[in-house]
Scaffold this active site. Structure first.
Site, PDB file in Angstrom:
ATOM      1  N   LYS A   1      -2.376   3.830  -3.470  1.00  0.00           N
ATOM      2  CA  LYS A   1      -3.152   2.725  -2.542  1.00  0.00           C
ATOM      3  C   LYS A   1      -4.375   3.209  -2.462  1.00  0.00           C
ATOM      4  O   LYS A   1      -4.806   4.437  -2.039  1.00  0.00           O
ATOM      5  CB  LYS A   1      -2.537   2.282  -1.215  1.00  0.00           C
ATOM      6  CG  LYS A   1      -3.003   1.165  -0.415  1.00  0.00           C
ATOM      7  CD  LYS A   1      -2.273   0.846   0.766  1.00  0.00           C
ATOM      8  CE  LYS A   1      -2.864  -0.180   1.545  1.00  0.00           C
ATOM      9  NZ  LYS A   1      -2.288  -0.552   2.768  1.00  0.00           N
TER      10      LYS A   1
ATOM     11  N   SER B   1      -0.268  -5.286   3.313  1.00  0.00           N
ATOM     12  CA  SER B   1      -1.431  -4.995   2.131  1.00  0.00           C
ATOM     13  C   SER B   1      -1.146  -4.080   1.240  1.00  0.00           C
ATOM     14  O   SER B   1      -2.240  -4.165   0.201  1.00  0.00           O
ATOM     15  CB  SER B   1      -2.552  -4.572   3.271  1.00  0.00           C
ATOM     16  OG  SER B   1      -2.247  -3.165   3.757  1.00  0.00           O
TER      17      SER B   1
ATOM     18  N   SER C   1       2.842  -3.008   6.204  1.00  0.00           N
ATOM     19  CA  SER C   1       2.336  -3.388   4.924  1.00  0.00           C
ATOM     20  C   SER C   1       2.997  -2.527   3.665  1.00  0.00           C
ATOM     21  O   SER C   1       2.507  -2.509   2.473  1.00  0.00           O
ATOM     22  CB  SER C   1       0.912  -2.827   4.864  1.00  0.00           C
ATOM     23  OG  SER C   1      -0.044  -3.950   5.241  1.00  0.00           O
TER      24      SER C   1
END
Ligand code: GLN
Length: 491
Positions: free
Chosen positions: A81, A156, A180
């Site tokens: 990420k 997210s 997330s």
């Protein structure tokens, strides 16, 4: 289970074994996934790729394997990420504010996985500073859900989830502040776990809400998550003051334990109004599987579930308003071009660099922390946060783990939920465990409306990751939801 024929169909465990036996080289594996990432660029999952860096890491992994000095993940390609800083790739946190930012060091999560031998394929798209539930707050671009490209992947960690679902990486890292990892895992039909708060070091993970932020793995199987999480966790006391002083653990140790007599708590509040029928049906189906596996369903109550939304949306913005004050155009990232003095430079830089949702949170956070409102909002939220944690402890007297939906609906259409409040409300099932600091995961439970994946959320008590992962693993031994592939991305 069918025998995987292609490299991208292999689990991390299977690929790691083939790499160790040198049936497949790390360079081959990296090239395969880089080619897939390129072929499926339109999904928007990857934001930074650097083939030279990846292949150099892969060659080093191959040499380590040949020399017999390699770690458990030797040569396994993964994606990170873009919230984790990396010295070999840019780091943007999905924000214009960090365009062109290059970190001089790696986040602990990146270092640990590299020490285990993993090779970095690239960085993955996300909501700006991890604020969002659809990946639509990214300044870099949208991410499509591989199951239906007209829908959101969740957020997210949307790029991380989409990449795994589309088999553009065998596994990825994500972060979870209020859901997330679990919510995008649910939306994309993969498995993802957020460990107990403090298990995974936050060093080099760009801070959103420090008392909630945790890193975790996202992969297709619970076994793979257990393998990765074992490498990621462990104390990092010098670098993260909230890192737990508990030795690293082997989270694969319970895989295979039978579930006979396991008490699964079913919170009434997770099955009330607002839960869509298709998600309810898929979750019920998974719970029936657990009964067949010998578990017992126990009704429980988490009475302050609804309050977790206002509590989280006070505490997380409050912490964000403080954490994001460092982005002011002085030390890193974007700086406005024309300004008259220092204050003007701060103002213009922040007005230009941050997106709407980030600004909304900074303003909310500054407000709830301000003199005169602190007691009424922030302090009150902290008190209720404690009660939410206490409710879990009361519930764990009657059960060993808790199950429910990860999200009230399947993935919605791109552009379909523009109202911020509607996005906040959809976090209802993931926020309670975050506020309590408990480990939680999402495991594929079946499919709902439009053939979209549905995730079952399992929440464990503190330090209960091994048990939690085995519960997900047992479901995956009995079902094949996690092996299904989105049509169109298989080749
Ligand atoms: N959707 C939640 C939010 O927007 C959770 C985000 C997260 O876990 N990073 O804050």
């Amino acid at each position: 289970m069918s025998t995987p024929t292609q490299l991208h169909d292999l689990s991390v465990a299977q690929l790691a074994a083939k790499l160790q036996s040198r049936e497949v080289s790390s360079v081959e594996a990296a090239q395969h996934f880089l080619a897939r990432a390129k072929a499926h660029q339109n999904l928007g999952a990857y934001v930074h790729i650097n083939e030279e860096v990846t292949l150099a890491q892969a060659r080093a992994a191959d040499a380590a394997i040949a020399a017999g000095t390699s770690g458990k993940l030797a040569g396994v390609p993964i994606g990170h990420k873009d919230l984790f800083v990396t010295k070999d790739f840019p780091t943007t946190a999905g924000s214009k504010m960090l365009t062109g930012y290059q970190s001089p060091f790696d986040a602990t999560m990146v270092t640990r996985l590299a020490e285990a031998g993993a090779v970095t394929l690239g960085k993955l798209n996300m909501d700006e500073f991890a604020m969002g539930s659809a990946n639509e707050n990214s300044a870099i671009g949208k991410v499509s859900n591989p199951w239906d490209v007209s829908r959101v992947p969740g957020g997210s960690s949307g790029g991380s989830a989409a990449a795994v679902a589309a088999r553009l990486a065998p596994a990825t890292t994500g972060t979870d502040t209020g859901g997330s990892i679990r919510q995008p895992a649910s939306f994309c039909g993969i498995t993802g776990i957020k460990p107990t708060y403090g298990r995974a070091s936050r060093y080099g993970m760009i801070a959103f809400a420090s008392s909630l932020d945790q890193a975790g793995p996202m992969a297709r199987t619970a076994e793979d998550c257990a393998i990765l999480l074992s490498e990621m966790c462990g104390p990092d006391l010098d670098r993260d003051s909230t890192s737990l002083d508990r030795p690293a653990e082997d989270f694969t140790r319970s895989l295979g334990d039978k579930l006979d007599g396991l008490r699964i708590g079913i919170p009434a509040e997770f099955f009330g109004d607002g839960l869509s029928d298709d998600v309810r049906a898929a979750v019920d189906g998974a719970l029936k599987e657990y009964e067949k596996l010998g578990a017992r369903l126990v009704p429980i109550s988490l009475p302050r579930t609804e309050l977790s939304i206002p509590v989280y949306y006070i505490i997380a913005p409050a912490e964000a308003s403080s954490n994001l004050s460092r982005f002011d155009g002085v030390k890193f990232g974007h700086r406005a071009k024309d300004y008259t003095d220092l204050v003007d430079m701060y103002k213009k830089t922040r007005a230009e660099g941050f997106g709407d949702e980030v600004k909304r949170r900074i303003m909310t956070g500054a407000y709830v922390l301000s003199h005169g409102y602190y007691d009424a909002y922030y302090l009150q939220a902290q008190k209720i946060r404690r009660m939410i944690a206490d409710d879990f402890q009361a519930a764990f007297k009657d059960c060993d783990l808790i199950a429910g939906p990860a999200a009230p609906n399947v993935a919605w259409a791109l552009g379909g939920k523009s109202d911020p409040l509607a996005n906040y409300l959809a976090d209802i099932y993931t926020l309670p465990a975050s506020l309590a600091g408990l480990p939680g995961l999402s495991v594929p439970a079946g499919f709902g409306e439009g053939g979209m994946p549905v995730g079952l959320q399992l929440i464990g008590n503190y330090y209960g990751e091994a048990k939690l992962l085995n519960a997900a693993h047992q479901l995956q031994q009995a079902t094949d939801h996690h092996l299904r592939q989105p049509a169109g991305i298989a080749k």
